[in-house]
Design a protein around this motif. Structure first.
Motif: not given
Lengths: 139, 597, 128, 236
Positions: B467, B469, B473, B512-514, B520-521, B524
């Motif tokens: 992940n 994020a 972190r 996951t966003d294709t 933005m995913e 990032q």
């Protein structure tokens, strides 16, 4: 992107504060008054153009439904006037007072003043309707 | 096929340095600004305290003193020719900004107001001097707005919300950049004779940071992948007064206006560490003092924070003890209203995020990652230099926080970031335009978007288990704990191992966003890749430097070591390997000596 | 620095919306006593049940009331119709449509005002 | 505390029309709404798209509707909302591109239309130094220099909802900033622009703008001052 949908979403859905409600109420009351005014000018002119019809119109005016409308009209006129006075005063003479505190307070005061003027008037008008149309209070 | 645009100069980044560069370049050259944010969103806007320039509007001052203070502040690692140049140019730069309309706070005589700031002194008396020109506590906001306004006035072409992902270098010369338009996902090639990188810093690799989400070091990472070294990356400034936990900056101007730092015992601890200028010592010194106080158990509630007190009673009490006076010689005394008028935004932050009214209660503060002294190596014209001999890469420029000229050396003085971006933004713009007018349009590579597509495709296909994020972190915590205010051999070694592990895991990242529109995913995830690269370079550079200097403080090597380490680090990135080199510091008039405040 | 801050004078071309805006405010100051007086007297104090045709005729024929009513007619309806125009201004975006609506409103305003004005001016008292 | 967060979602590449996603989460009352959206991205649904940068109310990226009212997501804390039901929607009146991201172009076009830059062709002071300006002259327009162009005001304005051609409060604020700057010479030009059909007269003083401004700018007041300057032809 401006559309009737956006506009209505904003008017109804946006959680504006006193200023927002004062704006909406000002607009609604203004439109209410002008609609009545247009009818009123025309019907009153019947006094001159067709006095015999004017009596009929007066009867319509005396109906309960119209009476209730009139009570609403009086509120519209009072609120529109008080709030309009507030806006005109701030715009023209005291722009420095367009602050959050003062605007919230002045909008509330405008509503309260309008209500204070309206409630006794409304009471008296309601009394008249009940007296004349329903024979109450010895009418 | 991607859209191709042709310009003389393209500026990457729409903050202070980028806009300044664009304005100056556009006077003679066809210029475009490409920025991943709308320019007014840039982090220059968060700068608070002021811009340093020896105007002498209130008391005697001169650019030489500013130069010396900067050299001393840099712990003698700054290149003195560049510092001299910057401090001289600073005066005109401030007047330029005023002429562009910047609404500076004014003195009663109508001149630009100035106030004291950490590390800025009268070189004769050693006392703080009023050098920071300011607009309340939103000087950066005003600079950013003013420059954007002037760019609009000059009809500069903006490509807003375009993420530059690669810089093209053909035959050893810059040939443009490649970017993705965030709103559509389409690729664009900006074919140009000169490229100015002004993408800002990378403070987001630390847990507690004053930096914006956007500060992911994109510019540094993009050029590093093209074989260009990064300079002095171990030097990253921790500002001593960030809001507890949130890291939001409380400007040094609060101390300039008389604010005092206290530990848990209610002691004004800076007396111990900087007996002469106390709470106005430079940032590295105070951050380190806080660390030492923490180690001695003097932090508040044992939670690693301290109090910054700017209530009128405290300010007046200590102004009396310090014998502080106003310019006219009367004793320095303040009221709550005066404090509010000088730091309105700070007061707003404190109220919003802490529920603290700074004119009544002390503000809990702790060091917060703030500013990258290191970055892309350049000379004073903003030209990128790529080796120990300072060989110029024609057509490639860098300015602002992303660049390392180096004027800040091991530690930047407060107010000098704005000076840096205005002065070097301007000169890189002018130089790039001049270069572009004399140069032919370089040819484009056969497949200009190839490397970028490769990066995007890898992310778009990323369907692993890691992940973004979570990785971010872990990175931030590791960097804050082990590559933070104080560093040790063991900690740095551990950090290098950890960052390498994270880089491995990053290969298994999941996106996951294709989609193409504002993905933005994916952006990032790409930014995390940049942060991981810069974290590794930072940790490796820091591990190698076995001394303490400015912001780089080693527990195991507490002294500055001029014999071995009066030199700039250069770090090259070759895949997963970092190789280090060094180049000398330029020293003109100020021989290194012990640094005390 | 001593600055005598002289207001800078500039020339601003008149605009219909500007005139309308000013009109709304000044007319409002006049309308409040007029309209409130009218409605309080007729709808509340007298009440529709006590209004007869003769009452109306006599009142309209009285010179004092005539002036009052003409002022009310002139200010109130123009104020109101301009208000309607402004409301439409918010919701109608096509300039041609808005122009058409404005013309219609102008005609309606003119006709109704005319009807009212004739009635007011021409009426004679009934002798009873 | 436990909260229920509803977030407006729309993916133009997949969805015919918008929907709301609901997330139950445990948060600190001191968390910013922006923090909640970051939690969503980190732990629930990484595809959520929004703009954000500085996260402390100075960059203006994250204006959005929270429980029906415009805020910067980074400047409103959970405890300020006084409820455990939080609904987040994009600002109103600009086209939604994806999730909480709207098309800002019309907004910036309006901003550009009021000449938002200092205009003064007089010669600079001979000594090359600053143009003088007294503290009082600077204070005259200081309030409107605070604008960060976040669009919270413009998209809370009923006049803008109903007609996006209206320049909107933000543009007027930025015009005000220059009109009342003693160093600027083009106040008359801006007043003429704002006197036109889509200028200040569209303002109905609904006051949502001032309530929404995260920088506490007295927007309605600034607009009133511009109206007055248009009417009197005097900039004072």
């Amino acid at each position: 992107m401006s559309s009737i949908k956006t506009t209505l979403t904003g008017y109804v859905g946006y959680r504006g504060r006193e200023g927002h409600w004062a704006f909406l109420l000002h607009r609604i009351t203004g439109l209410g008054v002008v609609l009545f005014l247009a009818i009123h000018i025309v019907d009153t002119s019947f006094v001159y153009f067709a006095p015999h019809l004017y009596e009929e119109i007066l009867n319509v005016y005396r109906s309960t439904l119209f009476g209730l409308g009139e009570i609403a009209l009086v509120f519209c006129l009072f609120f529109h006037g008080v709030n309009g006075l507030r806006i005109a005063y701030l715009d023209m003479f005291a722009p420095k007072d367009w602050t959050i505190d003062k605007t919230r307070r002045s909008a509330m005061i405008a509503l309260i003043v309008a209500l204070v003027m309206w409630i006794p008037s409304a009471g008296y008008m309601a009394y008249n309707i009940l007296y004349h149309n329903f024979g109450l209070f010895g009418g | 096929m991607a859209n191709v645009h042709e310009f003389d100069v393209v500026v990457v980044g729409g903050g202070g340095a980028g806009l300044m560069a664009a304005m100056n370049a556009s006077k003679t050259a066809r210029t475009a600004v490409i920025s991943k944010l709308y320019p007014v969103r840039s982090h220059t806007g968060a700068a608070q305290g002021g811009i340093g320039a020896a105007l002498g509007n209130i008391e005697e001052d001169n650019p030489d003193w500013h130069t010396f203070d900067t050299v001393k502040g840099s712990d003698y690692l700054g290149d003195q020719d560049a510092i001299e140049f910057m401090c001289r140019e600073a005066v005109d730069a401030v007047y330029d900004l005023e002429h562009m309309g910047l609404p500076f706070t004014r003195n009663p005589d109508g001149r630009i107001a100035q106030r004291p700031f950490g590390g800025h002194t009268n070189n004769v008396t050693g006392k703080p001097v009023r050098r920071s020109c300011y607009a309340a506590d939103r000087t950066g906001h005003m600079i950013l707005q003013t420059l954007y306004q002037q760019c609009i006035k000059n009809n500069i072409l903006f490509y807003d919300e375009f993420q530059v992902m690669d810089v093209l270098i053909v035959d050893g010369k810059a040939a443009g950049v490649v970017a993705v338009e965030l709103a559509t996902g389409e690729l664009h090639v900006f074919h140009s004779k000169a490229v100015i990188i002004a993408t800002g810093g990378h403070g987001r690799i630390w847990e507690i940071t004053s930096n914006a989400y956007a500060y992911t070091g994109d510019g540094c990472a993009v050029v590093a992948r093209r074989g260009i070294p990064l300079e002095d990356m171990e030097f990253f400034q921790f500002h001593p007064t960030g809001i507890f936990k949130l890291g939001i900056l409380i400007t040094e101007a609060v101390r300039g206006e008389g604010g005092i730092l206290f530990n848990a015992k209610g002691e004004r601890f800076m007396e111990k560490y900087a007996p002469r200028i106390k709470d106005l010592a430079s940032r590295d010194v105070i951050s380190r003092s806080m660390y030492l106080e923490t180690r001695a158990g003097n932090d508040v509630n044992k939670q690693r924070f301290f109090y910054l007190d700017v209530t009128p009673e405290i300010v007046n009490k200590y102004a009396e003890i310090d014998g502080r006076t106003r310019p006219d010689g009367t004793p320095y005394r303040v009221t709550a209203e005066e404090i509010m008028s000088k730091i309105p935004d700070i007061a707003d932050f404190c109220l919003t995020y802490l529920g603290v009214d700074p004119t009544r209660q002390p503000i809990p503060v702790q060091p917060t990652a703030h500013y990258a002294m290191g970055g892309i190596p350049t000379n004073k014209f903003g030209q990128v230099v790529i080796d120990e001999q300072n060989t110029v890469l024609p057509g490639l420029y860098a300015a602002g926080e992303v660049a390392c000229v180096s004027v800040h050396g091991a530690n930047r003085l407060g107010t000098n970031s704005l000076v840096d971006l205005v002065v070097f933004g301007k000169h890189s713009g002018l130089h790039a335009a001049e270069y572009a007018l004399g140069a032919d349009m370089p040819s484009l590579p056969d497949d200009p978007t190839g490397f970028m597509r490769e990066q995007i495709d890898r992310l778009r296909a990323a369907s692993g288990s890691e992940n973004v994020a979570t990785l971010a972190r872990e990175l931030k915590v590791e960097m804050f704990d082990n590559v933070g205010v104080f560093r040790t051999q063991a900690g740095l070694e551990q950090a290098v191992v950890k960052v390498q592990e994270l880089r491995e895991r990053f290969k298994q990242v999941k996106v996951t966003d294709t989609g193409k529109v504002f993905n933005m995913e994916m952006m990032q995830a790409w930014e995390l890749g940049n942060m991981l690269d810069l974290a590794l370079i930072t940790a490796q550079s820091a591990l190698a430097r076995t001394e303490s200097r400015g912001a780089h403080a080693r527990d195991d090597y507490p002294a500055r070591d001029d014999a071995n380490w009066l030199k700039h680090t250069l770090a090259w990135m070759n895949g997963d390997e970092i190789s280090l080199g060094y180049k000398p510091v330029v020293i003109t008039q100020y021989a290194p000596k012990e640094r005390t405040y | 620095m001593t600055t005598t801050t002289q207001p800078e004078k500039v020339v601003v071309k008149k605009n219909f919306d500007q005139v309308a805006w000013t009109w709304m405010r000044y007319s409002a100051f006049l309308l409040i006593p007029l309209a409130w007086g009218h409605i309080i007297l007729q709808d509340v104090v007298v009440g529709v049940h006590n209004i007869t045709t003769d009452y109306a005729i006599n009142r309209m024929a009285n010179m004092g009331w005539k002036i009052y009513d003409i002022a009310l007619l002139g200010f109130a309806f123009a104020h109101g119709m301009n208000g309607v125009r402004q409301v439409f201004r918010d919701y109608i975006h096509k300039p041609e449509t808005f122009r058409l609506v404005s013309i219609i409103l102008l005609v309606v305003w003119f006709l109704i005002t005319l009807v009212g004005a004739i009635a007011l001016l021409a009426i004679q008292p009934v002798v009873s | 505390m436990q909260i229920k967060l509803r977030v407006f979602r729309f993916d133009p590449e997949r969805d015919q029309k918008p929907r709301f996603d609901t997330f139950m989460m445990d948060v600190d009352p001191n968390d910013r709404v922006l923090d909640l959206l970051e939690y969503v991205k980190a732990d629930f649904d990484s595809t959520l798209a929004l703009r954000r940068s500085c996260a402390h109310g100075v960059c203006g990226s994250d204006a959005m509707r929270v429980n029906g009212r415009n805020y910067l997501a980074c400047k409103v804390l959970v405890k300020n909302l006084g409820t455990d039901q939080i609904t987040v929607e994009p600002i109103l009146g600009l086209k939604v591109i994806k999730d909480l991201i709207v098309d800002m172009k019309p907004f910036f076009d309006h901003y550009r239309s009021v000449l938002p830059y200092l205009i003064n062709d007089d010669p600079l002071p001979a000594d090359g130094k600053e143009r003088l300006q007294s503290p009082e002259q600077q204070l005259r327009f200081e309030d409107t220099t605070k604008c960060i162009l976040c669009a919270a005001c413009t998209t809370s304005c009923p006049s803008f909802w109903s007609d996006a051609n209206y320049v909107g409060p933000a543009a007027i604020v930025n015009a005000h900033r220059f009109i009342f700057d003693s160093r600027d010479k083009a106040g008359g030009k801006r007043l003429n622009i704002l006197n036109e059909q889509f200028g200040v007269w569209r303002c109905r003083t609904a006051f949502n703008c001032t309530e929404a401004c995260p920088r506490d700018i007295h927007i309605t007041q600034a607009i009133a001052e511009v109206k007055r300057a248009v009417n009197t032809g005097r900039i004072e």
